[in-house]
Design an enzyme around this catalytic site. Sequence first.
Site, mmCIF file in Angstrom:
data_model
loop_
_atom_site.group_PDB
_atom_site.id
_atom_site.type_symbol
_atom_site.label_atom_id
_atom_site.label_comp_id
_atom_site.label_asym_id
_atom_site.label_seq_id
_atom_site.Cartn_x
_atom_site.Cartn_y
_atom_site.Cartn_z
ATOM 1 N N TYR A 193 0.843 -1.186 0.000
ATOM 2 C CA TYR A 193 0.000 0.000 0.000
ATOM 3 C C TYR A 193 0.880 1.237 0.000
ATOM 4 C CZ TYR A 193 -3.514 -3.411 1.557
ATOM 5 O OH TYR A 193 -4.330 -4.509 1.667
ATOM 6 N N SER A 240 -12.888 -5.638 2.126
ATOM 7 C CA SER A 240 -13.966 -5.039 1.320
ATOM 8 C C SER A 240 -15.340 -5.536 1.770
ATOM 9 C CB SER A 240 -13.770 -5.326 -0.172
ATOM 10 O OG SER A 240 -12.572 -4.765 -0.636
#
Length: 347
Positions: free
Chosen positions: A59, A206
């Site tokens: 990330y 998610s």
Amino acid sequence: MAITRVKLGTQGLEVSKLGFGCMGLTGVYNLPLTDEAGISIIKHAFDNGITFFDTSDAYGPHTCEILLGKALKLLPREKVQVATKFGIVSYDANNVEVSGKPEFVRASCEASLKRLGTEYIDLYYQHRVDKNTPIEETIGELKKLVEEGKVKYVGLSEASPDTIRRAHAVHPISALQMEWSLWTREIEPEIVPLCRELGIGIVPYSPLGRGFFGGKGVLEDLSPNTFLHFHPRFMGENLEKNKPVFMQLESLSKKHQCTTAQLALAWVLHQGEDVVPIPGTTKIKNLDDNIGALKVNLSKEDLEEITELVKENEVSGKRTFFNHEHLTWRYVNTPPANTSAQKAENK
């Protein structure tokens, strides 16, 4: 509010029932936040009972770990569970290079420890499975890192049933991180029962459908900076076909006196005590909304009603970006381990 603590896996890892996914803080779904803003969100999450924070060296890359490391300096380290990941060598819209080689595992761990500014990683995941390296070799190196005290618990992400079993035979796997939400259900028939058989906790990423159940693309236009413009379920005709799913869930949320996002997240939270979702956000109000999902109580009948609602409206579009489907658990297995006997034969 006080957030219940649960066991993640059977090896001793204990975390808050709701975690926080840090990926979005470094500009994946919107523009990246300043360090000050990102740290304030992490601190707000901790002050409100969330102790389980998820990141990865991919990330940013790297910047998300650095940001979390800065936040950790302001928090009692012993009360925080840090999860990070290794395995992605390079990443772009068209290609992802993955490595599970032992030397890469060790180098990645050492680098993450420095960026996080910590002496140990509570939960260390293989981010994606390397189809060219036997999982036994990868987990073998992780086992050494556990023995050295640099890693406390080991996890996998997007791993197939065969990979999970083989990995678990080398060293206990404490958590499996997979996509799981109302509109992504493919792990339920085989992987969820396997995790429960082996005593592996499940960490859904998610859980709000990359923000869909919070209204992204329905109640609010997608940010011009988000990569969701390239996600099949948010594109053109697919998005239009998916909107009724949101609208019907929104109608049902009024019955439960909560937001649509809270109802979708509550559904995931109710899948079992061994399930710890990690929704992320860049906004305090959305973080508070997610925490509020813990107050939504759903009966067995409620869960069935919500489940059927989404089943009746077939979701349009694949769950992954077009060029990344080959990295999901359905498509990746590692070669068999090369035993001493095999090595001798190959000489």
